[in-house]
Design an enzyme around this catalytic site. Sequence first.
Site, PDB file in Angstrom:
ATOM      1  CB  CYS A   2      10.809   9.315   2.223  1.00  0.00           C
ATOM      2  SG  CYS A   2      11.182   7.638   2.810  1.00  0.00           S
ATOM      3  NE  ARG A  27       6.553  13.306   3.325  1.00  0.00           N
ATOM      4  CZ  ARG A  27       5.504  13.433   2.881  1.00  0.00           C
ATOM      5  NH1 ARG A  27       4.709  14.437   3.121  1.00  0.00           N
ATOM      6  NH2 ARG A  27       5.180  12.375   1.820  1.00  0.00           N
ATOM      7  CD1 TRP A  73       8.593   5.744   8.882  1.00  0.00           C
ATOM      8  CD2 TRP A  73       8.196   4.392   7.142  1.00  0.00           C
ATOM      9  NE1 TRP A  73       7.609   4.703   9.279  1.00  0.00           N
ATOM     10  CE2 TRP A  73       7.304   3.996   8.396  1.00  0.00           C
ATOM     11  CE3 TRP A  73       8.061   3.477   5.715  1.00  0.00           C
ATOM     12  CZ2 TRP A  73       6.288   2.867   8.230  1.00  0.00           C
ATOM     13  CZ3 TRP A  73       6.931   2.609   5.863  1.00  0.00           C
ATOM     14  CH2 TRP A  73       6.239   2.324   7.011  1.00  0.00           C
ATOM     15  CG  ASN A  99       8.484   9.634  -0.548  1.00  0.00           C
ATOM     16  OD1 ASN A  99       8.079   8.499   0.003  1.00  0.00           O
ATOM     17  ND2 ASN A  99       7.529  10.638  -0.424  1.00  0.00           N
ATOM     18  N   GLY A 100       9.066   6.529  -1.970  1.00  0.00           N
ATOM     19  CA  GLY A 100       8.094   5.637  -2.825  1.00  0.00           C
ATOM     20  C   GLY A 100       8.732   4.088  -2.981  1.00  0.00           C
ATOM     21  CD  GLU A 485      -8.133   9.135  16.979  1.00  0.00           C
ATOM     22  OE1 GLU A 485      -8.181   8.242  16.258  1.00  0.00           O
ATOM     23  OE2 GLU A 485      -7.420   9.855  17.018  1.00  0.00           O
ATOM     24  CE  LYS A 489      -3.837   9.617  18.010  1.00  0.00           C
ATOM     25  NZ  LYS A 489      -4.615   9.967  16.895  1.00  0.00           N
ATOM     26  CD  GLU A 492      -1.321   7.126  16.362  1.00  0.00           C
ATOM     27  OE1 GLU A 492      -1.316   7.098  15.183  1.00  0.00           O
ATOM     28  OE2 GLU A 492      -2.004   8.116  16.933  1.00  0.00           O
ATOM     29  CG  HIS A 508     -19.808 -10.642  23.989  1.00  0.00           C
ATOM     30  ND1 HIS A 508     -20.516 -11.777  24.170  1.00  0.00           N
ATOM     31  CD2 HIS A 508     -20.756  -9.887  23.728  1.00  0.00           C
ATOM     32  CE1 HIS A 508     -21.819 -11.487  24.099  1.00  0.00           C
ATOM     33  NE2 HIS A 508     -21.925 -10.183  24.023  1.00  0.00           N
ATOM     34  CE  LYS A 607       0.122  14.468  10.648  1.00  0.00           C
ATOM     35  NZ  LYS A 607      -0.787  14.152  11.629  1.00  0.00           N
TER      36      LYS A 607
HETATM   37  C1  G6P Z   1      -0.682   7.318   9.324  1.00  0.00           C
HETATM   38  C2  G6P Z   1      -0.699   8.286  10.573  1.00  0.00           C
HETATM   39  C3  G6P Z   1      -2.113   8.355  11.169  1.00  0.00           C
HETATM   40  C4  G6P Z   1      -3.179   8.636  10.153  1.00  0.00           C
HETATM   41  C5  G6P Z   1      -3.100   7.557   8.985  1.00  0.00           C
HETATM   42  C6  G6P Z   1      -4.219   8.214   7.646  1.00  0.00           C
HETATM   43  O1  G6P Z   1      -0.808   6.095   9.898  1.00  0.00           O
HETATM   44  O2  G6P Z   1       0.288   8.267  11.382  1.00  0.00           O
HETATM   45  O3  G6P Z   1      -2.155   9.482  12.045  1.00  0.00           O
HETATM   46  O4  G6P Z   1      -4.352   8.709  10.544  1.00  0.00           O
HETATM   47  O5  G6P Z   1      -1.900   7.477   8.662  1.00  0.00           O
HETATM   48  O6  G6P Z   1      -3.486   9.165   7.205  1.00  0.00           O
HETATM   49  P1  G6P Z   1      -4.419  10.281   6.432  1.00  0.00           P
HETATM   50  O7  G6P Z   1      -3.384  11.157   6.040  1.00  0.00           O
HETATM   51  O8  G6P Z   1      -4.903   9.479   5.201  1.00  0.00           O
HETATM   52  O9  G6P Z   1      -5.441  10.706   7.191  1.00  0.00           O
END
Ligand code: G6P
Length: 612
Positions: A2, A27, A73, A99-100, A485, A489, A492, A508, A607
């Site tokens: 949010c 966000r 969100w 937000n929260g 990673e 990516k 996502e 395995h 984010k």
């Molecule tokens: C969310 C974001 C990711 C990020 C993760 C941890 O899931 O979409 O891209 O890696 O949070 O966030 P941080 O800000 O703690 O690195």
Amino acid sequence: MCGIVAYIGNKEAYPILIKGLHRLEYRGYDSAGIALLNGGLSVHKTKGKVSVLEEHMKDFDKSGTIGIAHTRWATHGEPNTQNAHPHYSFSRKIAIIHNGIIENYSTLKKELINRGYEFHSDTDTEVLVNLIEDIQTKEEVNLEEAVRIALNQVIGAYAIVILSQEHPDMLIAARKGSPLVIGIGENDFYLASDATPIIEYTKNVVYLDDEEVAILKRGSELKIKTIKNEEKTPYIQELEWNLNELEKGGFDHFMLKEIYEQPTSIRDSFRGRLHPDKGTVSLGGIIDYEQKILNADRIIIAACGTSWHAGLVGEYLLEEIARIPVEVEYASEFRYRNPIITENDVMIAISQSGETADTLAAIELAKEKGATVLGICNVVGSSIARATDAGVYTHAGPEIGVASTKAFTAQVTVLTLMALRFAQLKGTLPKSEYVRLLHEMELIPEKVKKVLDDNGLIEEIAGKFKDSRNFLYLGRGYNFPVALEGALKLKEISYIHAEGYPAAEMKHGPIALIDKDMPVVFIAPNIGIYEKVVSNIQEVKARNGVVIAIVTEGDTTVKNMADYTIEIPETEEMFVPLLATIPLQKLSYHIAVMRGCNVDQPRNLAKSVTVE
Ligand code: G6P
């Protein structure tokens, strides 16, 4: 999670609020809304992105110099117009953005229903605004006091801003657990979840602390109190980021811009810290804790998402180079599993945003047990940066694309510096080798630049595989986290299922999936246990798998086996993740674009995850 933005002053509020919402859209983006005060209090909300709200507002009066706005969100209640913020109080005299999560909202809601309140949404936020209104009427107190009393009754996390029809010259804001920044202008105030909507108007900001309430009155100084009614002196800080860093700068997407910024962000993260000519590394932020680290029984790295992957690279680095035992933990698991933590432990919490709720909770737990907690954060002044004993900032600049790219390589850069610094202090490497590593690190930004210049090869590969339904990413040693990673990516932003695995573990289980339709991405640089990886590639080829391999420049062995190869310059094994990650980011990016996906704001993701 949010985005909150609010304004009070002598300018028109609407353009500031809408622009701010666009900046905060990363966000959360399932619905958006705005409340303006211009005679009466009017709330407008729409499902979907901020542009939908903007379109909707075309037919309405947008004047007024005070207002609040929100991009959501969803947590409580599905993403629809009713659940979008702002929420009116029952009398429609007060509007709130939040937000929260208010955890005890259902008990409070029942009490309010018994007292005659009706609700129009499924949100915890509507409960909070009605609680405030109820207290104001019942206890005959002013709005400021009612907010304080209400916040003493709620359990959970909040960043809120309140606008009342009866107070056209005042906004009230408060925070606990969710970030809130106040921009101090010439004759006005800006409020937002992070500094991005504020930066173009003022660089002077105050980060609200937990359980603080800010009273922003037109023509008056900022007043801050705690929810227990203790006066606080606002601490004004200067923002370091600038506006250019927040724009797309000619790129189609923020993610692509951020991928291409990596030579700079990696260099910025080691600038002033790496001294090859002196044969040293210095990390001013943690200098007072170095002895503690050297005497520690072990380092616990806690993080989520991409930051957790950086943590895994950190484990390989710290154990191999500095010979310190490391455990890497998902913050969300760590906080709930009664872990053994002692005063001899050092935790390193990694977070781009510095606001991730689970990581913050893991930090609190470690602190409670007496451990020393260090942070690696990108956002200066963020909650995690403030909750840790000390830390090292990554200087990646603002990362707007939801899928993390330059923040990851900046985190790995800082972890590399930490490993090198501790190695220096412990004397774990011969001096000549140590100096050679420092010189090599200095060359990494140039090598990243070279990887970025791929002459369209990655786009071509993306075109071939954009319709695949599954991908497997395999690597060993330092490149196992790179495989994780790479897979993250891809899933996502393109919504293709992808798994990362240690290459040898493939036997395995995942090997059962391999057939002619299954692209397998190998991270196979000609260093470390290269021959073992070559055997793993053979195993895949023997089952008709399609191999895309990241190889060292000039490699011929893998080239002869793989269907596609992408070259990276030669480097020391410990630096390979900084190079090998780049083509994987680009591959995901191009596949997502070709599939018509929203690269910067992928569905369901946010984010910064400020809820557990
Ligand atoms: C969310 C974001 C990711 C990020 C993760 C941890 O899931 O979409 O891209 O890696 O949070 O966030 P941080 O800000 O703690 O690195």
